[in-house]
Design a protein around this motif. Sequence first.
Motif, PDB file in Angstrom:
ATOM      1  N   SER A 164      -5.630   1.830   4.142  1.00  0.00           N
ATOM      2  CA  SER A 164      -4.858   0.608   4.345  1.00  0.00           C
ATOM      3  C   SER A 164      -3.781   0.423   3.279  1.00  0.00           C
ATOM      4  O   SER A 164      -2.645   0.058   3.580  1.00  0.00           O
ATOM      5  CB  SER A 164      -5.801  -0.603   4.343  1.00  0.00           C
ATOM      6  N   VAL A 165      -4.146   0.684   2.019  1.00  0.00           N
ATOM      7  CA  VAL A 165      -3.219   0.494   0.895  1.00  0.00           C
ATOM      8  C   VAL A 165      -3.347   1.684  -0.044  1.00  0.00           C
ATOM      9  O   VAL A 165      -4.455   2.113  -0.370  1.00  0.00           O
ATOM     10  CB  VAL A 165      -3.520  -0.814   0.130  1.00  0.00           C
ATOM     11  N   LEU A 166      -2.207   2.210  -0.474  1.00  0.00           N
ATOM     12  CA  LEU A 166      -2.175   3.334  -1.418  1.00  0.00           C
ATOM     13  C   LEU A 166      -1.220   2.990  -2.549  1.00  0.00           C
ATOM     14  O   LEU A 166      -0.035   2.746  -2.308  1.00  0.00           O
ATOM     15  CB  LEU A 166      -1.730   4.616  -0.709  1.00  0.00           C
ATOM     16  N   ASN A 167      -1.749   2.936  -3.770  1.00  0.00           N
ATOM     17  CA  ASN A 167      -0.929   2.587  -4.938  1.00  0.00           C
ATOM     18  C   ASN A 167      -0.141   1.300  -4.702  1.00  0.00           C
ATOM     19  O   ASN A 167       1.069   1.227  -4.957  1.00  0.00           O
ATOM     20  CB  ASN A 167       0.017   3.738  -5.286  1.00  0.00           C
ATOM     21  N   ASP A 168      -0.837   0.293  -4.185  1.00  0.00           N
ATOM     22  CA  ASP A 168      -0.274  -1.046  -3.932  1.00  0.00           C
ATOM     23  C   ASP A 168       0.727  -1.082  -2.787  1.00  0.00           C
ATOM     24  O   ASP A 168       1.389  -2.106  -2.571  1.00  0.00           O
ATOM     25  CB  ASP A 168       0.389  -1.615  -5.200  1.00  0.00           C
ATOM     26  N   ASN A 169       0.870   0.002  -2.040  1.00  0.00           N
ATOM     27  CA  ASN A 169       1.791   0.038  -0.901  1.00  0.00           C
ATOM     28  C   ASN A 169       1.003   0.062   0.406  1.00  0.00           C
ATOM     29  O   ASN A 169       0.087   0.868   0.574  1.00  0.00           O
ATOM     30  CB  ASN A 169       2.694   1.272  -0.976  1.00  0.00           C
ATOM     31  N   LYS A 170       1.382  -0.829   1.332  1.00  0.00           N
ATOM     32  CA  LYS A 170       0.745  -0.877   2.639  1.00  0.00           C
ATOM     33  C   LYS A 170       1.078   0.394   3.412  1.00  0.00           C
ATOM     34  O   LYS A 170       2.222   0.845   3.430  1.00  0.00           O
ATOM     35  CB  LYS A 170       1.244  -2.101   3.407  1.00  0.00           C
ATOM     36  N   ILE A 171       0.076   0.973   4.062  1.00  0.00           N
ATOM     37  CA  ILE A 171       0.259   2.227   4.791  1.00  0.00           C
ATOM     38  C   ILE A 171       0.452   1.954   6.277  1.00  0.00           C
ATOM     39  O   ILE A 171      -0.309   1.215   6.898  1.00  0.00           O
ATOM     40  CB  ILE A 171      -0.951   3.162   4.592  1.00  0.00           C
TER      41      ILE A 171
END
Length: 256
Positions: free
Chosen positions: A37-44
């Motif tokens: 869902s989220v990677l390094n505070d970025n929405k996927i």
Amino acid sequence: MKHIAILIFATFLASCGSTSEVKSNKTQTINKKWELSVLNDNKISNNKPIYIDLSENGIISGFIGCNRLNGTYTIENENQIKFSQFAVTRMACEQRELDLENQILELLKTSSNFTIENGELNLNSENNKSIAKFIEMSKSEIVNKYWKLVTLDDKKVEMAPNQEREQYFILRSDNIFSGFAGCNQFSGAFELKENHKIRFDENIRVTMKACLDDNINEQDFLKIFTLADNYTINGDTLILKTDKNATLAVFQAVYF
């Protein structure tokens, strides 16, 4: 004194048993399919959901954007986790897909511990900073599939000459849907209810790209989500209907 010693020893054994049970429950909880869902505070957001499947025998498998992943993992001290022995397929991928895959592989390599709360799996670094968030993958038969538009208002849909790709939408495990309307991308929220009821939030976000072909029926397509009340599904065919069970559109599942 003898009775006290026996009581203390029994309490110690009970405590050990309790710790073992908690560890077992932790392991059982993580043994699911988890959608990124989220990677390094970025929405996927991806055309096909990115996920990992953590099996009970210490095997990790999944899809990381373009390629499939296999490997192993171990859990110690209830929530310390280590991934290793990765094997990745070698598909012909776009550079942006490869960049994302490299980030995912790096996060797995650097993950130190995990937490699970409210159906969310957080993979954390050594200093307990969350580096990725996963949600439990929905088991619904219409979620996490690429639904290509086939008919709209009982008319077969053909791609316009300048159309980039077919019109489609995807429902995700986090209750977000997204897709391509013919020229612009769109996304919004949805909710599944009992008896095949479905509700799309009326606040659909749409990009504002200048569209060259007037034959693309974007507004008619997007209107489906405003009117949809329920659905039927038969294999790989999905039909969205109004509250009076009138057919709005027919979609076909596409597998990559």
